[in-house]
Design a protein around this motif. Structure first.
Motif, PDB file in Angstrom:
ATOM      1  N   VAL A  15     -13.301  21.683  -9.129  1.00 43.47           N
ATOM      2  CA  VAL A  15     -13.916  20.502  -8.184  1.00 43.47           C
ATOM      3  C   VAL A  15     -12.825  19.865  -7.651  1.00 43.47           C
ATOM      4  O   VAL A  15     -11.774  19.830  -8.341  1.00 43.47           O
ATOM      5  CB  VAL A  15     -15.034  19.754  -8.843  1.00 43.47           C
ATOM      6  CG1 VAL A  15     -16.245  20.459  -8.943  1.00 43.47           C
ATOM      7  CG2 VAL A  15     -14.451  18.869 -10.008  1.00 43.47           C
ATOM      8  N   ALA A  16     -13.062  19.026  -6.640  1.00 44.42           N
ATOM      9  CA  ALA A  16     -11.909  18.124  -6.099  1.00 44.42           C
ATOM     10  C   ALA A  16     -11.547  17.114  -7.206  1.00 44.42           C
ATOM     11  O   ALA A  16     -12.270  16.690  -8.063  1.00 44.42           O
ATOM     12  CB  ALA A  16     -12.439  17.262  -4.998  1.00 44.42           C
ATOM     13  N   GLU A  54     -11.609  21.463  -2.578  1.00 47.04           N
ATOM     14  CA  GLU A  54     -12.317  22.280  -1.623  1.00 47.04           C
ATOM     15  C   GLU A  54     -11.641  23.249  -0.535  1.00 47.04           C
ATOM     16  O   GLU A  54     -11.889  24.286  -0.198  1.00 47.04           O
ATOM     17  CB  GLU A  54     -13.434  21.523  -1.029  1.00 47.04           C
ATOM     18  CG  GLU A  54     -14.588  21.033  -1.865  1.00 47.04           C
ATOM     19  CD  GLU A  54     -14.174  19.362  -2.201  1.00 47.04           C
ATOM     20  OE1 GLU A  54     -13.069  19.060  -1.641  1.00 47.04           O
ATOM     21  OE2 GLU A  54     -14.744  18.982  -3.084  1.00 47.04           O
ATOM     22  N   ALA A  72      -9.759  26.146  -3.085  1.00 42.41           N
ATOM     23  CA  ALA A  72     -10.721  26.958  -4.024  1.00 42.41           C
ATOM     24  C   ALA A  72     -10.736  28.473  -3.400  1.00 42.41           C
ATOM     25  O   ALA A  72     -10.537  29.238  -4.116  1.00 42.41           O
ATOM     26  CB  ALA A  72     -11.817  26.345  -4.256  1.00 42.41           C
ATOM     27  N   TYR A 104     -17.349  26.678  -8.539  1.00 39.36           N
ATOM     28  CA  TYR A 104     -16.359  26.230  -7.687  1.00 39.36           C
ATOM     29  C   TYR A 104     -16.958  25.394  -6.589  1.00 39.36           C
ATOM     30  O   TYR A 104     -17.772  26.337  -5.948  1.00 39.36           O
ATOM     31  CB  TYR A 104     -15.178  26.971  -7.377  1.00 39.36           C
ATOM     32  CG  TYR A 104     -15.428  28.384  -6.727  1.00 39.36           C
ATOM     33  CD1 TYR A 104     -15.548  28.438  -5.269  1.00 39.36           C
ATOM     34  CD2 TYR A 104     -15.632  29.224  -7.278  1.00 39.36           C
ATOM     35  CE1 TYR A 104     -15.728  29.459  -4.405  1.00 39.36           C
ATOM     36  CE2 TYR A 104     -16.142  30.638  -6.767  1.00 39.36           C
ATOM     37  CZ  TYR A 104     -15.950  30.506  -5.410  1.00 39.36           C
ATOM     38  OH  TYR A 104     -16.637  31.853  -4.644  1.00 39.36           O
ATOM     39  N   GLY A 105     -16.303  24.352  -5.963  1.00 38.49           N
ATOM     40  CA  GLY A 105     -16.748  23.659  -4.818  1.00 38.49           C
ATOM     41  C   GLY A 105     -15.840  24.308  -3.880  1.00 38.49           C
ATOM     42  O   GLY A 105     -14.797  24.476  -4.026  1.00 38.49           O
ATOM     43  N   PHE A 106     -16.488  24.261  -2.758  1.00 41.64           N
ATOM     44  CA  PHE A 106     -15.437  24.749  -1.399  1.00 41.64           C
ATOM     45  C   PHE A 106     -16.254  24.273  -0.136  1.00 41.64           C
ATOM     46  O   PHE A 106     -17.251  23.803  -0.092  1.00 41.64           O
ATOM     47  CB  PHE A 106     -15.513  26.198  -1.378  1.00 41.64           C
ATOM     48  CG  PHE A 106     -16.475  26.830  -1.283  1.00 41.64           C
ATOM     49  CD1 PHE A 106     -17.063  27.451  -0.095  1.00 41.64           C
ATOM     50  CD2 PHE A 106     -17.567  27.288  -2.408  1.00 41.64           C
ATOM     51  CE1 PHE A 106     -18.300  28.160   0.286  1.00 41.64           C
ATOM     52  CE2 PHE A 106     -18.836  28.124  -2.055  1.00 41.64           C
ATOM     53  CZ  PHE A 106     -19.198  28.389  -0.889  1.00 41.64           C
ATOM     54  N   ALA A 107     -15.357  24.138   0.797  1.00 44.72           N
ATOM     55  CA  ALA A 107     -15.738  23.757   2.269  1.00 44.72           C
ATOM     56  C   ALA A 107     -16.509  24.811   2.852  1.00 44.72           C
ATOM     57  O   ALA A 107     -16.241  26.014   2.646  1.00 44.72           O
ATOM     58  CB  ALA A 107     -14.663  23.215   3.113  1.00 44.72           C
ATOM     59  N   GLN A 108     -17.612  24.525   3.605  1.00 45.83           N
ATOM     60  CA  GLN A 108     -18.503  25.528   4.127  1.00 45.83           C
ATOM     61  C   GLN A 108     -17.710  26.529   5.121  1.00 45.83           C
ATOM     62  O   GLN A 108     -18.312  27.766   5.081  1.00 45.83           O
ATOM     63  CB  GLN A 108     -19.614  24.938   4.798  1.00 45.83           C
ATOM     64  CG  GLN A 108     -19.598  24.660   6.285  1.00 45.83           C
ATOM     65  CD  GLN A 108     -18.751  23.567   6.638  1.00 45.83           C
ATOM     66  OE1 GLN A 108     -18.573  22.795   5.784  1.00 45.83           O
ATOM     67  NE2 GLN A 108     -18.176  23.721   7.786  1.00 45.83           N
ATOM     68  N   ASN A 111     -19.558  15.907   5.770  1.00 44.10           N
ATOM     69  CA  ASN A 111     -18.169  16.366   6.186  1.00 44.10           C
ATOM     70  C   ASN A 111     -18.082  16.231   7.594  1.00 44.10           C
ATOM     71  O   ASN A 111     -18.067  17.550   8.428  1.00 44.10           O
ATOM     72  CB  ASN A 111     -17.732  17.777   5.477  1.00 44.10           C
ATOM     73  CG  ASN A 111     -16.148  18.031   5.568  1.00 44.10           C
ATOM     74  OD1 ASN A 111     -15.531  17.092   5.804  1.00 44.10           O
ATOM     75  ND2 ASN A 111     -15.982  19.113   5.459  1.00 44.10           N
ATOM     76  N   LYS A 170     -19.963  20.161   1.617  1.00 42.59           N
ATOM     77  CA  LYS A 170     -19.474  20.834   0.386  1.00 42.59           C
ATOM     78  C   LYS A 170     -20.330  21.392  -0.120  1.00 42.59           C
ATOM     79  O   LYS A 170     -21.582  21.130  -0.504  1.00 42.59           O
ATOM     80  CB  LYS A 170     -18.758  19.374  -0.502  1.00 42.59           C
ATOM     81  CG  LYS A 170     -17.733  18.665   0.191  1.00 42.59           C
ATOM     82  CD  LYS A 170     -17.266  17.843  -0.798  1.00 42.59           C
ATOM     83  CE  LYS A 170     -16.237  16.868  -0.139  1.00 42.59           C
ATOM     84  NZ  LYS A 170     -16.701  16.004   0.874  1.00 42.59           N
ATOM     85  N   LEU A 207     -21.130  24.419  -3.748  1.00 43.72           N
ATOM     86  CA  LEU A 207     -20.996  24.900  -4.863  1.00 43.72           C
ATOM     87  C   LEU A 207     -21.505  26.345  -5.268  1.00 43.72           C
ATOM     88  O   LEU A 207     -22.471  26.612  -5.042  1.00 43.72           O
ATOM     89  CB  LEU A 207     -21.606  24.167  -6.074  1.00 43.72           C
ATOM     90  CG  LEU A 207     -21.284  24.253  -7.704  1.00 43.72           C
ATOM     91  CD1 LEU A 207     -19.941  24.051  -7.884  1.00 43.72           C
ATOM     92  CD2 LEU A 207     -22.284  23.599  -8.479  1.00 43.72           C
TER      93      LEU A 207
END
Length: 444
Positions: free
Chosen positions: A72-73, A106, A109, A124-128, A178, A326, A328
Motif C-alpha cells: 500500500v502507499a 499505487e 505496484a 496490493y493497492g494500485f491506480a485504476q 483521484n 484506488k 485493492l
C-alpha cells in the motif's frame, strides 16, 4: 463466522484454485468472504446466514498458515497494519497468517508485480489506470460470485466500473477521490467559475496559475469540455480492441486553441503540485494536496470545481477531466485457504467502517456509498469540490502506456511554442490528426 459456512467457502475455493489458480469465496449474503461493516466490527460473523443449516460439516476449517504480503502507499502502511491486526484478532480461524504490510505506492505496484508476479505481494493497492496491464500479465485474481456482488453493492458505479475489465470484476475499490479541481487564494481570485477571470485575476495580482498541460491526465479536461471522445475498449484479457476518439475535429480544435491561449498568459506555469509551486494564486490539483493547499493559502484557502472557458468559437464550455480510483487487488493464489483469507481481508479493508477510518486518519475519499454519506465526508471542502467536478468528468478507463508519452509530447510542443497562437488552424488540425491516428494505432 459460522464454521459450517467457512467449510463451504473453503471447499469452493479449493475447487476454484485447483482449476485456475484463483477463485471465488462464495456464500449466502456474502457472509464468509465479507466483514460485517455495519456495526464497526472486524468480525466476519454473518447473523443472517441461511445456508449453514444445509451444510452437514461441523469440523473447524483449516485455512492454513503463512504470510500475506500487502503493498500500500507509504502514508497508509501503519493504518493498514493496524486494521489487518484487528481483522485477525476478530477471526482467530484465519489468524495463522502473519500480515506483512510494505510501502509500495499505487503508481509503482503494477510495474513491480508484473516484473515478478510470483514474488510480488499477495494483495496490493494500485491506480485504476493500471488494471488492464495487470490483467494481461495474469497478476489479478478475477472476483466472481458473492465477492463480485460485494464490490457492486458496496461501491459507487464509477468505482465499480474502474475495477472491471470487460465484464469481469478484478479488484476491490478503496477510494473515489483521484480527480482534480481548483484550489485558489480567495483574496486573489474573485470568480472561480471562469478560467478567463481566474487568469486575469492572477495576472493583475502578479500571481501564478498552475496547470500541467503536458500531462495525459490533466490535458483531456479541455477536450472533454468541448465534447470530444477519447476511450479505449478492452476484452476480458485486458487487450485493447478499439479506440474511440474524435480529437481531430472542430471541437478538438477549439480545445487545443484554448490550451495554447492559457499557456500564452504571463501568469501560466506548467505544474500540478502545490508544494512545488511558488507565488500561487490558483492551481488545478487533487485531494492528495489538500493539506499543503490549506497551509499555503491559510485563511484564504478555497476550492471549487474546474471553471468554464469561452472557446474560440464564442461558446462557453465546462472543463471536464478524468475521475480516478484506488483499487485493492489479489494476485492468483494456488492455496485455497490463503485465497479465502485474502478475499475476506480485502472486503474488510474496503468496507464502510475502514473506508471511513481511512478518511479520518489520512484523508482518502471513500468509494463506499454508505461512507460517502457520512457528515464528516460531506463537509470536507476538497472532497465537496471533487464531488461537484465528478458530475462533469468521465471515469478514467484503461489507456495504453504509450498514450501518456504522446500526450506529454503534445503539451511540450505548446510549452515550447512549436504550437502557438500564430499557428494556423490547418497546422493545428494536422497536429491533432497525427495525435489521433497514433492513439488509434495502439489498439490495432
Amino acid at each position: 463466522m459460522k464454521k459450517k459456512v467457512l467449510a463451504t467457502l473453503l471447499a469452493t475455493a479449493m475447487v476454484a484454485a485447483t482449476l485456475v489458480g484463483c477463485g471465488n469465496s462464495s456464500n449466502e449474503e456474502g457472509g464468509a468472504s465479507s466483514a460485517d461493516n455495519t456495526a464497526g466490527d472486524a468480525s466476519t460473523t454473518n447473523t443472517a446466514d441461511s445456508s449453514a443449516s444445509t451444510d452437514s460439516s461441523s469440523e473447524p476449517v483449516e485455512y492454513g498458515s503463512g504470510t500475506i504480503k500487502i503493498w500500500v502507499a507509504e502514508n497508509v502502511v501503519d493504518f493498514t497494519q493496524k486494521k489487518a491486526a484487528e481483522f485477525m484478532e476478530a477471526n482467530p480461524d484465519m489468524a495463522g497468517y502473519e500480515i506483512s504490510v510494505e510501502p509500495v505506492g499505487e503508481g509503482d505496484a503494477a510495474g513491480n508485480i508484473i516484473t515478478d508476479v510470483e514474488g510480488g505481494a499477495d494483495m496490493y493497492g494500485f491506480a485504476q489506470d493500471q488494471i488492464t496491464r495487470l490483467v494481461s500479465a495474469g497478476a489479478l485474481c478475477p472476483i466472481t460470485g458473492d465477492n463480485a456482488s460485494f464490490v457492486t453493492g458496496q461501491n459507487d458505479e464509477d468505482a465499480t466500473n474502474a475495477a472491471t475489465v470487460g465484464d469481469v470484476v478484478y479488484a476491490y475499490p478503496m477510494t473515489s477521490d483521484n480527480g482534480y479541481f481548483l484550489y485558489y487564494d480567495s483574496s486573489v481570485v474573485t470568480d472561480p467559475s471562469s478560467l478567463e477571470k481566474i487568469v486575469a485575476d492572477c495576472e493583475a495580482a502578479g500571481k501564478n496559475f498552475y496547470m500541467e498541460i503536458n500531462s495525459g491526465w490533466y490535458q483531456p479536461s479541455f477536450f472533454f469540455a468541448t465534447g470530444c471522445t477519447f476511450t479505449y475498449d478492452t476484452d476480458n484479457d485486458g487487450n485493447f480492441t478499439a479506440c474511440n476518439m474524435d480529437y481531430a475535429s472542430d471541437k478538438g480544435l477549439v480545445a487545443l486553441k484554448e490550451i495554447i491561449e492559457l499557456k500564452a498568459s504571463p501568469a501560466f506555469q506548467n505544474g500540478s503540485s502545490i508544494s512545488s509551486g511558488t507565488n500561487i494564486g490558483a492551481i488545478i490539483d487533487g485531494t492528495w494536496d489538500a493539506g499543503a493547499a490549506k497551509e499555503i493559502f491559510g485563511d484564504n484557502y478555497a476550492c471549487a470545481k474546474l471553471p468554464m472557458f469561452e472557446g474560440s468559437d464564442g461558446q462557453k464550455y465546462q472543463m471536464s477531466g478524468f475521475g480516478g480510483f484506488k483499487l485493492l487487488g489479489i494476485k492468483p493464489q494456488e492455496d485455497a485457504g490463503k485465497l479465502a483469507v485474502c478475499h475476506a481481508l480485502a472486503q474488510f479493508l474496503t468496507g464502510t467502517d475502514v473506508q471511513l477510518a481511512r478518511f479520518t486518519e489520512v484523508g482518502w475519499g471513500p468509494s463506499n456509498v454508505a461512507a460517502q454519506q457520512d457528515a464528516t465526508v460531506q463537509a470536507d471542502e476538497a472532497l465537496a469540490a471533487l464531488r461537484d467536478q465528478l458530475a462533469f468528468d468521465i471515469p478514467q478507463g484503461n489507456y495504453p502506456g504509450d498514450y501518456w508519452n504522446l500526450a506529454t509530447a503534445l503539451g511540450d510542443d505548446i510549452i515550447s511554442g512549436t504550437l502557438s497562437t500564430s499557428t494556423s488552424d490547418a497546422d493545428l488540425t494536422a497536429a491533432l490528426q497525427t495525435f489521433q491516428d497514433t492513439c488509434i494505432s495502439y489498439a490495432q
